[in-house]
Design a protein around this motif. Sequence first.
Motif, PDB file in Angstrom:
ATOM      1  N   ASP A  41       0.825  -1.195   0.000  1.00 27.10           N
ATOM      2  CA  ASP A  41       0.000   0.000   0.000  1.00 27.10           C
ATOM      3  C   ASP A  41       0.867   1.256   0.000  1.00 27.10           C
ATOM      4  O   ASP A  41       2.086   1.183   0.041  1.00 27.10           O
ATOM      5  N   ILE A  42       0.242   2.392  -0.044  1.00 28.91           N
ATOM      6  CA  ILE A  42       0.944   3.669  -0.124  1.00 28.91           C
ATOM      7  C   ILE A  42       0.946   4.336   1.245  1.00 28.91           C
ATOM      8  O   ILE A  42      -0.073   4.392   1.931  1.00 28.91           O
ATOM      9  N   LEU A  43       2.106   4.859   1.629  1.00 35.02           N
ATOM     10  CA  LEU A  43       2.216   5.624   2.866  1.00 35.02           C
ATOM     11  C   LEU A  43       1.867   7.069   2.554  1.00 35.02           C
ATOM     12  O   LEU A  43       2.562   7.742   1.809  1.00 35.02           O
ATOM     13  N   ASP A  44       0.737   7.531   3.069  1.00 32.95           N
ATOM     14  CA  ASP A  44       0.350   8.925   2.922  1.00 32.95           C
ATOM     15  C   ASP A  44      -0.230   9.400   4.248  1.00 32.95           C
ATOM     16  O   ASP A  44      -0.340   8.637   5.206  1.00 32.95           O
ATOM     17  N   ASN A  45      -0.614  10.664   4.321  1.00 31.60           N
ATOM     18  CA  ASN A  45      -1.100  11.227   5.583  1.00 31.60           C
ATOM     19  C   ASN A  45      -2.321  10.501   6.131  1.00 31.60           C
ATOM     20  O   ASN A  45      -2.474  10.371   7.341  1.00 31.60           O
ATOM     21  N   GLU A  46      -3.200  10.038   5.276  1.00 30.25           N
ATOM     22  CA  GLU A  46      -4.422   9.378   5.734  1.00 30.25           C
ATOM     23  C   GLU A  46      -4.187   7.939   6.175  1.00 30.25           C
ATOM     24  O   GLU A  46      -4.915   7.414   7.010  1.00 30.25           O
ATOM     25  N   ASN A  47      -3.176   7.285   5.627  1.00 27.90           N
ATOM     26  CA  ASN A  47      -2.918   5.880   5.930  1.00 27.90           C
ATOM     27  C   ASN A  47      -1.738   5.695   6.886  1.00 27.90           C
ATOM     28  O   ASN A  47      -1.463   4.598   7.320  1.00 27.90           O
ATOM     29  N   ALA A  48      -1.060   6.799   7.233  1.00 29.53           N
ATOM     30  CA  ALA A  48       0.142   6.707   8.068  1.00 29.53           C
ATOM     31  C   ALA A  48      -0.182   6.307   9.501  1.00 29.53           C
ATOM     32  O   ALA A  48      -1.236   6.642  10.042  1.00 29.53           O
ATOM     33  N   CYS A  49       0.745   5.590  10.089  1.00 30.39           N
ATOM     34  CA  CYS A  49       0.629   5.137  11.467  1.00 30.39           C
ATOM     35  C   CYS A  49       2.034   5.196  12.068  1.00 30.39           C
ATOM     36  O   CYS A  49       2.991   4.754  11.444  1.00 30.39           O
ATOM     37  N   ILE A  50       2.154   5.769  13.252  1.00 28.11           N
ATOM     38  CA  ILE A  50       3.442   5.867  13.925  1.00 28.11           C
ATOM     39  C   ILE A  50       3.385   5.056  15.208  1.00 28.11           C
ATOM     40  O   ILE A  50       2.432   5.173  15.982  1.00 28.11           O
ATOM     41  N   LEU A  51       4.388   4.220  15.409  1.00 25.05           N
ATOM     42  CA  LEU A  51       4.505   3.456  16.633  1.00 25.05           C
ATOM     43  C   LEU A  51       5.975   3.265  16.942  1.00 25.05           C
ATOM     44  O   LEU A  51       6.830   3.783  16.222  1.00 25.05           O
ATOM     45  N   SER A  52       6.297   2.557  17.995  1.00 27.58           N
ATOM     46  CA  SER A  52       7.708   2.374  18.353  1.00 27.58           C
ATOM     47  C   SER A  52       8.294   1.171  17.608  1.00 27.58           C
ATOM     48  O   SER A  52       7.568   0.281  17.164  1.00 27.58           O
ATOM     49  N   LEU A  53       9.610   1.166  17.524  1.00 29.62           N
ATOM     50  CA  LEU A  53      10.293   0.034  16.908  1.00 29.62           C
ATOM     51  C   LEU A  53       9.961  -1.246  17.667  1.00 29.62           C
ATOM     52  O   LEU A  53       9.716  -2.291  17.056  1.00 29.62           O
ATOM     53  N   GLY A  54       9.920  -1.171  18.975  1.00 36.31           N
ATOM     54  CA  GLY A  54       9.562  -2.342  19.769  1.00 36.31           C
ATOM     55  C   GLY A  54       8.178  -2.869  19.447  1.00 36.31           C
ATOM     56  O   GLY A  54       7.966  -4.082  19.357  1.00 36.31           O
ATOM     57  N   GLU A  55       7.217  -1.960  19.240  1.00 42.22           N
ATOM     58  CA  GLU A  55       5.851  -2.376  18.918  1.00 42.22           C
ATOM     59  C   GLU A  55       5.766  -3.056  17.560  1.00 42.22           C
ATOM     60  O   GLU A  55       5.061  -4.059  17.412  1.00 42.22           O
ATOM     61  N   ILE A  56       6.484  -2.532  16.555  1.00 36.40           N
ATOM     62  CA  ILE A  56       6.421  -3.153  15.221  1.00 36.40           C
ATOM     63  C   ILE A  56       7.105  -4.522  15.253  1.00 36.40           C
ATOM     64  O   ILE A  56       6.662  -5.451  14.579  1.00 36.40           O
ATOM     65  N   LEU A  57       8.148  -4.680  16.056  1.00 33.23           N
ATOM     66  CA  LEU A  57       8.814  -5.979  16.168  1.00 33.23           C
ATOM     67  C   LEU A  57       7.931  -6.987  16.890  1.00 33.23           C
ATOM     68  O   LEU A  57       7.957  -8.176  16.560  1.00 33.23           O
ATOM     69  N   GLU A  58       7.137  -6.541  17.845  1.00 30.78           N
ATOM     70  CA  GLU A  58       6.170  -7.431  18.499  1.00 30.78           C
ATOM     71  C   GLU A  58       5.039  -7.794  17.548  1.00 30.78           C
ATOM     72  O   GLU A  58       4.565  -8.928  17.544  1.00 30.78           O
ATOM     73  N   PHE A  59       4.624  -6.829  16.727  1.00 29.24           N
ATOM     74  CA  PHE A  59       3.544  -7.056  15.771  1.00 29.24           C
ATOM     75  C   PHE A  59       3.932  -8.101  14.732  1.00 29.24           C
ATOM     76  O   PHE A  59       3.131  -8.952  14.358  1.00 29.24           O
ATOM     77  N   ASP A  60       5.168  -8.014  14.230  1.00 26.09           N
ATOM     78  CA  ASP A  60       5.653  -8.954  13.209  1.00 26.09           C
ATOM     79  C   ASP A  60       7.055  -9.407  13.589  1.00 26.09           C
ATOM     80  O   ASP A  60       8.042  -8.721  13.317  1.00 26.09           O
TER      81      ASP A  60
END
Length: 94
Positions: A41-60
């Motif tokens: 998908d495309i990263l734009d203002n409406e689809n953007a999401c900010i989280l921590s590096l730790g959270e993204i590593l837990e997610f995947d």
Amino acid sequence: MEYELNYNQAVFTTKSVMSNQVDIVRVYHENDGDWQFLGDDILDNENACILSLGEILEFDNTLAEIVKSMPCGKLAIRETKKDSWHVIEDVCNK
């Protein structure tokens, strides 16, 4: 080579990734140290999401190996979540 990680660092992804609509298939480690974890998908203002590096590593948890070994200025890609990562050299400098 493994790099020391700041698990509290803010990273960019998309709402589509976080809602499991798409897998993370592209990881950018920008020259300034920022990270982007993207699907098809495309990263734009409406689809953007900010989280921590730790959270993204837990997610995947399939991201851990590539994140620990990828220097700034690189892009890693894979076809699906089950595939191996391939690092592309100096893509962020072009």
